[in-house]
Design a protein around this motif. Structure first.
Motif, PDB file in Angstrom:
ATOM      1  N   ALA A 131       0.830  -1.202   0.000  1.00  0.00           N
ATOM      2  CA  ALA A 131       0.000   0.000   0.000  1.00  0.00           C
ATOM      3  C   ALA A 131       0.863   1.249   0.000  1.00  0.00           C
ATOM      4  O   ALA A 131       1.801   1.370   0.806  1.00  0.00           O
ATOM      5  CB  ALA A 131      -0.919  -0.007   1.224  1.00  0.00           C
ATOM      6  N   THR A 132       0.558   2.195  -0.885  1.00  0.00           N
ATOM      7  CA  THR A 132       1.288   3.463  -0.973  1.00  0.00           C
ATOM      8  C   THR A 132       0.282   4.604  -1.123  1.00  0.00           C
ATOM      9  O   THR A 132      -0.897   4.382  -1.356  1.00  0.00           O
ATOM     10  CB  THR A 132       2.237   3.471  -2.190  1.00  0.00           C
ATOM     11  N   GLN A 133       0.793   5.834  -1.016  1.00  0.00           N
ATOM     12  CA  GLN A 133      -0.030   7.016  -1.247  1.00  0.00           C
ATOM     13  C   GLN A 133       0.250   7.568  -2.637  1.00  0.00           C
ATOM     14  O   GLN A 133       1.418   7.749  -3.013  1.00  0.00           O
ATOM     15  CB  GLN A 133       0.260   8.096  -0.208  1.00  0.00           C
ATOM     16  N   TYR A 158      -3.137   4.541  -3.159  1.00  0.00           N
ATOM     17  CA  TYR A 158      -4.410   5.001  -2.612  1.00  0.00           C
ATOM     18  C   TYR A 158      -4.400   6.526  -2.536  1.00  0.00           C
ATOM     19  O   TYR A 158      -3.345   7.139  -2.353  1.00  0.00           O
ATOM     20  CB  TYR A 158      -4.634   4.418  -1.217  1.00  0.00           C
ATOM     21  N   ALA A 164      -4.962   4.209   2.295  1.00  0.00           N
ATOM     22  CA  ALA A 164      -3.774   3.359   2.205  1.00  0.00           C
ATOM     23  C   ALA A 164      -3.645   2.471   3.435  1.00  0.00           C
ATOM     24  O   ALA A 164      -3.355   1.275   3.332  1.00  0.00           O
ATOM     25  CB  ALA A 164      -2.529   4.225   2.039  1.00  0.00           C
ATOM     26  N   LEU A 165      -3.873   3.049   4.605  1.00  0.00           N
ATOM     27  CA  LEU A 165      -3.800   2.260   5.832  1.00  0.00           C
ATOM     28  C   LEU A 165      -4.877   1.183   5.843  1.00  0.00           C
ATOM     29  O   LEU A 165      -4.627   0.042   6.253  1.00  0.00           O
ATOM     30  CB  LEU A 165      -3.939   3.177   7.054  1.00  0.00           C
ATOM     31  N   TYR A 168      -3.975  -1.781   3.781  1.00  0.00           N
ATOM     32  CA  TYR A 168      -3.059  -2.665   4.501  1.00  0.00           C
ATOM     33  C   TYR A 168      -3.792  -3.432   5.591  1.00  0.00           C
ATOM     34  O   TYR A 168      -3.654  -4.651   5.733  1.00  0.00           O
ATOM     35  CB  TYR A 168      -1.913  -1.855   5.105  1.00  0.00           C
ATOM     36  N   CYS A 173      -3.073  -5.600   1.124  1.00  0.00           N
ATOM     37  CA  CYS A 173      -1.643  -5.411   0.908  1.00  0.00           C
ATOM     38  C   CYS A 173      -0.852  -6.006   2.077  1.00  0.00           C
ATOM     39  O   CYS A 173      -1.315  -6.001   3.224  1.00  0.00           O
ATOM     40  CB  CYS A 173      -1.313  -3.929   0.764  1.00  0.00           C
ATOM     41  N   TYR A 176       2.382  -1.506   4.446  1.00  0.00           N
ATOM     42  CA  TYR A 176       2.097  -0.108   4.150  1.00  0.00           C
ATOM     43  C   TYR A 176       3.437   0.598   4.094  1.00  0.00           C
ATOM     44  O   TYR A 176       4.245   0.489   5.020  1.00  0.00           O
ATOM     45  CB  TYR A 176       1.200   0.473   5.239  1.00  0.00           C
ATOM     46  N   LEU A 183       4.586   6.252   9.665  1.00  0.00           N
ATOM     47  CA  LEU A 183       4.118   4.891   9.936  1.00  0.00           C
ATOM     48  C   LEU A 183       3.925   4.647  11.429  1.00  0.00           C
ATOM     49  O   LEU A 183       3.024   3.905  11.833  1.00  0.00           O
ATOM     50  CB  LEU A 183       5.098   3.867   9.360  1.00  0.00           C
ATOM     51  N   HIS A 196       1.420  -5.117  14.930  1.00  0.00           N
ATOM     52  CA  HIS A 196       2.095  -4.549  13.763  1.00  0.00           C
ATOM     53  C   HIS A 196       3.434  -3.953  14.195  1.00  0.00           C
ATOM     54  O   HIS A 196       3.611  -3.547  15.346  1.00  0.00           O
ATOM     55  CB  HIS A 196       1.227  -3.467  13.117  1.00  0.00           C
TER      56      HIS A 196
END
Length: 310
Positions: A131-133, A158, A164-165, A168, A173, A176, A183, A196
């Motif tokens: 997952a990315t922005q 996303y 995005a979060l 994940y 995904c 992240y 993060l 996590h």
């Protein structure tokens, strides 16, 4: 001699607020409280500028913005500064009519993964969806790091940090990918943060910085020296002096910046020193406990080296 071509400063004073581009919500950096207030290191930088320029650290109009529009909104004239998780790069300063007034926070891109997956390094994510922005440098960083090792991943972009979060968190995904400090804030918002972990490895250098348009050198100077004063005030305390004495020293140059002689004292009243800002938003008392690392003063092994205030 008083230098006065501060058209942006004049406009800010006429408007009564500093218009600041911030993220759409990253704990520790710039996070809305749902009632019009914002908290975070980036937002405290904007408050420091407002305190110096207007005498009121609360005189900020917050402009939450998509990553891809962070500089566009500034260069269009709709904002006075951009203070969010925006890295200072040659490409950005060469292509856009902007200048970076200084680094607000040193970071690097990292990975948020599930503890149960027992991932200890990024290479174990090869072949996975990440997952990315959208609008960030993440995809390029991933291609460079994994490509150099003959590996591939599938970035999934996303539109917002929240999306995005969620991508994940729901298992779409495997990780992240974002700046490691961001993060840490994202991890704290999950229902079970202990499930996590943010990997130790950083795959890029991300000097997050305060940006302004390049058409007003006087406003650039104001913003640069606000940042430098924050670090210089912490350094003064670290060396056995006082932040107030540092404010007196910096204050003498206020009229030449288009400010008055109490501008630096107002910054201390509004947000404190850089150390205060970091501790409040990212230190143990914030609930994030992000170590200073590169964000420590140079005398403590970090990269923040204050310019002289005399």
């Amino acid at each position: 001699m008083v230098y006065r071509t501060a058209t942006t400063l004049d406009a800010v004073r006429a408007r009564g607020v500093v218009r600041a581009v911030v993220s759409q919500g990253i704990r520790g950096l710039s996070l809305p409280d749902g009632h019009g207030g914002w908290s975070g290191l980036d937002t405290d930088v904007a408050r420091a500028v407002a305190a110096a320029a207007l005498g009121d650290g609360g005189a900020v109009e917050w402009l939450p913005t998509d990553p891809g529009e962070r500089l566009t909104r500034l260069t269009s004239g709709a904002a006075d500064l951009t203070t969010c998780n925006l890295s200072w790069t040659l490409g950005r300063e060469a292509r856009e009519p902007v200048l970076f007034a200084g680094v607000t926070c040193y970071d690097g891109e990292g990975f948020l993964v599930r503890t149960a997956d027992r991932i200890s390094g990024p290479e174990q994510l090869a072949g996975q969806r990440l997952a990315t922005q959208a609008g960030t440098t993440t995809a390029g960083n991933l291609a460079a790091w994994f490509g150099a090792r003959g590996l591939e991943v599938e970035p999934v972009a996303y539109a917002t940090p929240a999306e995005a979060l969620a991508g994940y968190a729901d298992g779409t995904c495997a990780a992240y990918v974002l700046d490691r400090i961001a993060l840490a804030g994202a991890r704290a918002t999950l229902p079970r943060p202990a499930d996590h972990v943010v990997l130790e490895t950083a795959i890029s250098r991300e000097p997050m910085a305060l940006a302004v348009r390049d058409d007003d050198p006087a406003w650039f100077r104001v913003c640069r020296w606000v940042l430098q004063f924050l670090v210089g005030a912490e350094d003064a305390v670290r060396e056995g002096g006082s932040a107030r004495a540092a404010a007196d020293l910096a204050g003498r140059h206020g009229p030449a910046l288009g400010l008055d002689e109490t501008w630096a004292h107002r910054i201390l009243d509004a947000v404190g020193t850089y150390g205060d800002v970091y501790e409040r938003n990212l230190g143990p008392s914030s609930g994030l406990d992000v170590g200073r690392g590169a964000n420590a003063l140079w005398t403590d092994g970090g990269l923040h080296y204050p310019l002289p205030l005399n």
